[in-house]
Design a protein around this motif. Structure first.
Motif, PDB file in Angstrom:
ATOM      1  N   GLU A 146      12.172 -49.241  12.488  1.00 51.14           N
ATOM      2  CA  GLU A 146      13.345 -49.353  13.346  1.00 51.14           C
ATOM      3  C   GLU A 146      13.921 -50.756  13.253  1.00 51.14           C
ATOM      4  OE1 GLU A 146      16.365 -48.429  15.383  1.00 51.14           O
ATOM      5  OE2 GLU A 146      14.900 -46.849  15.043  1.00 51.14           O
ATOM      6  N   ILE A 147      15.230 -50.843  13.098  1.00 53.14           N
ATOM      7  CA  ILE A 147      15.853 -52.161  12.965  1.00 53.14           C
ATOM      8  C   ILE A 147      16.374 -52.703  14.296  1.00 53.14           C
ATOM      9  CG2 ILE A 147      16.463 -51.976  10.526  1.00 53.14           C
ATOM     10  CD1 ILE A 147      19.262 -51.079  11.414  1.00 53.14           C
ATOM     11  N   SER A 148      16.521 -51.850  15.270  1.00 52.25           N
ATOM     12  CA  SER A 148      17.079 -52.271  16.547  1.00 52.25           C
ATOM     13  C   SER A 148      15.963 -52.598  17.546  1.00 52.25           C
ATOM     14  CB  SER A 148      17.975 -51.169  17.113  1.00 52.25           C
ATOM     15  OG  SER A 148      18.288 -51.423  18.457  1.00 52.25           O
ATOM     16  N   LEU A 149      15.841 -53.875  17.900  1.00 47.36           N
ATOM     17  CA  LEU A 149      14.850 -54.290  18.888  1.00 47.36           C
ATOM     18  C   LEU A 149      15.128 -53.624  20.229  1.00 47.36           C
ATOM     19  CD1 LEU A 149      12.431 -56.053  19.646  1.00 47.36           C
ATOM     20  CD2 LEU A 149      14.049 -57.895  20.177  1.00 47.36           C
ATOM     21  N   GLN A 150      16.388 -53.467  20.572  1.00 48.05           N
ATOM     22  CA  GLN A 150      16.752 -52.831  21.837  1.00 48.05           C
ATOM     23  C   GLN A 150      16.231 -51.388  21.889  1.00 48.05           C
ATOM     24  OE1 GLN A 150      20.943 -52.671  22.632  1.00 48.05           O
ATOM     25  NE2 GLN A 150      20.684 -51.622  24.572  1.00 48.05           N
ATOM     26  N   TYR A 151      16.367 -50.649  20.814  1.00 47.04           N
ATOM     27  CA  TYR A 151      15.893 -49.266  20.778  1.00 47.04           C
ATOM     28  C   TYR A 151      14.367 -49.209  20.890  1.00 47.04           C
ATOM     29  CZ  TYR A 151      15.587 -44.367  19.433  1.00 47.04           C
ATOM     30  OH  TYR A 151      15.330 -43.016  19.421  1.00 47.04           O
ATOM     31  N   ILE A 152      13.670 -50.149  20.224  1.00 48.91           N
ATOM     32  CA  ILE A 152      12.211 -50.218  20.308  1.00 48.91           C
ATOM     33  C   ILE A 152      11.790 -50.453  21.754  1.00 48.91           C
ATOM     34  CG2 ILE A 152      10.181 -51.603  19.682  1.00 48.91           C
ATOM     35  CD1 ILE A 152      11.605 -52.102  16.959  1.00 48.91           C
ATOM     36  N   ILE A 153      12.442 -51.395  22.417  1.00 44.34           N
ATOM     37  CA  ILE A 153      12.110 -51.709  23.807  1.00 44.34           C
ATOM     38  C   ILE A 153      12.366 -50.504  24.707  1.00 44.34           C
ATOM     39  CG2 ILE A 153      12.806 -53.116  25.807  1.00 44.34           C
ATOM     40  CD1 ILE A 153      13.199 -55.429  23.762  1.00 44.34           C
ATOM     41  N   VAL A 154      13.502 -49.844  24.527  1.00 44.67           N
ATOM     42  CA  VAL A 154      13.839 -48.680  25.353  1.00 44.67           C
ATOM     43  C   VAL A 154      12.782 -47.585  25.185  1.00 44.67           C
ATOM     44  CG1 VAL A 154      15.469 -46.754  25.574  1.00 44.67           C
ATOM     45  CG2 VAL A 154      16.314 -49.101  25.491  1.00 44.67           C
ATOM     46  N   ILE A 155      12.381 -47.320  23.973  1.00 41.89           N
ATOM     47  CA  ILE A 155      11.438 -46.235  23.719  1.00 41.89           C
ATOM     48  C   ILE A 155      10.021 -46.602  24.168  1.00 41.89           C
ATOM     49  CG2 ILE A 155      10.343 -44.813  21.926  1.00 41.89           C
ATOM     50  CD1 ILE A 155      13.276 -44.069  22.587  1.00 41.89           C
ATOM     51  N   VAL A 156       9.510 -47.726  23.711  1.00 42.50           N
ATOM     52  CA  VAL A 156       8.117 -48.076  23.989  1.00 42.50           C
ATOM     53  C   VAL A 156       7.941 -48.469  25.458  1.00 42.50           C
ATOM     54  CG1 VAL A 156       6.199 -49.611  23.406  1.00 42.50           C
ATOM     55  CG2 VAL A 156       7.664 -48.713  21.589  1.00 42.50           C
ATOM     56  N   LEU A 157       8.707 -49.437  25.939  1.00 40.65           N
ATOM     57  CA  LEU A 157       8.568 -49.846  27.332  1.00 40.65           C
ATOM     58  C   LEU A 157       9.027 -48.741  28.285  1.00 40.65           C
ATOM     59  CD1 LEU A 157       9.500 -53.638  27.435  1.00 40.65           C
ATOM     60  CD2 LEU A 157       7.258 -52.560  27.515  1.00 40.65           C
ATOM     61  N   GLY A 158      10.022 -47.987  27.873  1.00 42.89           N
ATOM     62  CA  GLY A 158      10.494 -46.881  28.704  1.00 42.89           C
ATOM     63  C   GLY A 158       9.402 -45.860  28.944  1.00 42.89           C
ATOM     64  N   ASN A 159       8.597 -45.601  27.930  1.00 44.34           N
ATOM     65  CA  ASN A 159       7.489 -44.649  28.067  1.00 44.34           C
ATOM     66  C   ASN A 159       6.416 -45.153  29.023  1.00 44.34           C
ATOM     67  OD1 ASN A 159       7.722 -42.140  26.662  1.00 44.34           O
ATOM     68  ND2 ASN A 159       7.850 -43.317  24.767  1.00 44.34           N
ATOM     69  N   ILE A 160       6.404 -46.430  29.277  1.00 46.94           N
ATOM     70  CA  ILE A 160       5.458 -46.981  30.253  1.00 46.94           C
ATOM     71  C   ILE A 160       6.117 -47.086  31.623  1.00 46.94           C
ATOM     72  CG2 ILE A 160       4.105 -49.029  30.879  1.00 46.94           C
ATOM     73  CD1 ILE A 160       3.817 -49.547  27.803  1.00 46.94           C
ATOM     74  N   VAL A 161       7.212 -47.812  31.697  1.00 46.51           N
ATOM     75  CA  VAL A 161       7.863 -48.144  32.969  1.00 46.51           C
ATOM     76  C   VAL A 161       8.338 -46.900  33.723  1.00 46.51           C
ATOM     77  CG1 VAL A 161       9.829 -49.353  34.010  1.00 46.51           C
ATOM     78  CG2 VAL A 161       8.495 -50.445  32.189  1.00 46.51           C
ATOM     79  N   MET A 162       8.859 -45.931  33.016  1.00 52.66           N
ATOM     80  CA  MET A 162       9.410 -44.745  33.680  1.00 52.66           C
ATOM     81  C   MET A 162       8.338 -43.925  34.408  1.00 52.66           C
ATOM     82  SD  MET A 162      12.698 -44.750  33.234  1.00 52.66           S
ATOM     83  CE  MET A 162      13.344 -43.112  33.375  1.00 52.66           C
ATOM     84  N   PHE A 163       7.074 -44.167  34.092  1.00 51.42           N
ATOM     85  CA  PHE A 163       6.000 -43.382  34.714  1.00 51.42           C
ATOM     86  C   PHE A 163       5.231 -44.150  35.785  1.00 51.42           C
ATOM     87  CE2 PHE A 163       7.212 -40.969  31.115  1.00 51.42           C
ATOM     88  CZ  PHE A 163       7.065 -39.661  31.536  1.00 51.42           C
ATOM     89  N   VAL A 164       5.589 -45.409  36.006  1.00 52.01           N
ATOM     90  CA  VAL A 164       4.957 -46.206  37.058  1.00 52.01           C
ATOM     91  C   VAL A 164       5.039 -45.516  38.426  1.00 52.01           C
ATOM     92  CG1 VAL A 164       5.147 -48.380  38.362  1.00 52.01           C
ATOM     93  CG2 VAL A 164       5.125 -48.407  35.849  1.00 52.01           C
TER      94      VAL A 164
END
Length: 139
Positions: A50-68
């Protein structure tokens, strides 16, 4: 006060998450049933490709933060105040959701999603314990 707010907001929040998991973010039905069962390596390969750091953050961190928020389920279900019960129940539930994504072809069954989502629940559990100790009057 916080428990009352949580009890009101968790059902719509859960429905919103399910919407995202099956229909959100431009999802379309795949031609084939897809699964990724190699833990962590699939995420590393995703990040490398993946070339977009923003997309990486949304996907990886989103999979954590959204379930807190699910770490607070002990406020509604007393048996889920115990970490072992909470994690067992959550892993069972999220595995069913991942399987539904697989069978409906509206997503990919990914072991990494289960790992990251469960980590989010664990962080939520720790946050709940902190809130209960620190903000006793608000709970």
């Amino acid at each position: 006060m916080l428990k009352k707010f949580y009890k009101i907001i968790i059902v719509p929040y859960t429905l919103f998450l399910l919407y995202l998991m099956f229909f959100g973010m431009g999802r379309v039905q795949y031609e084939d049933n897809l699964l990724t069962v190699e833990p962590i390596f699939s995420t590393i390969n995703f990040i490398k490709g993946e070339i977009s750091l923003q997309y990486i953050i949304v996907i990886v961190l989103g999979n954590i933060v959204m379930f807190v928020p699910f770490g607070f389920l002990g406020w509604i279900f007393p048996e889920l105040k115990n970490l072992k019960n909470l994690l067992f129940t959550f892993v069972s539930g999220i595995t069913i959701v991942e399987a539904l994504q697989y069978f409906s072809r509206m997503g990919i069954f990914e072991v990494d999603d289960i790992i990251f989502n469960t980590f989010g629940v664990f962080l939520g559990f720790l946050l709940r314990k902190f809130v209960e100790k620190r903000f006793v009057d608000w709970v």
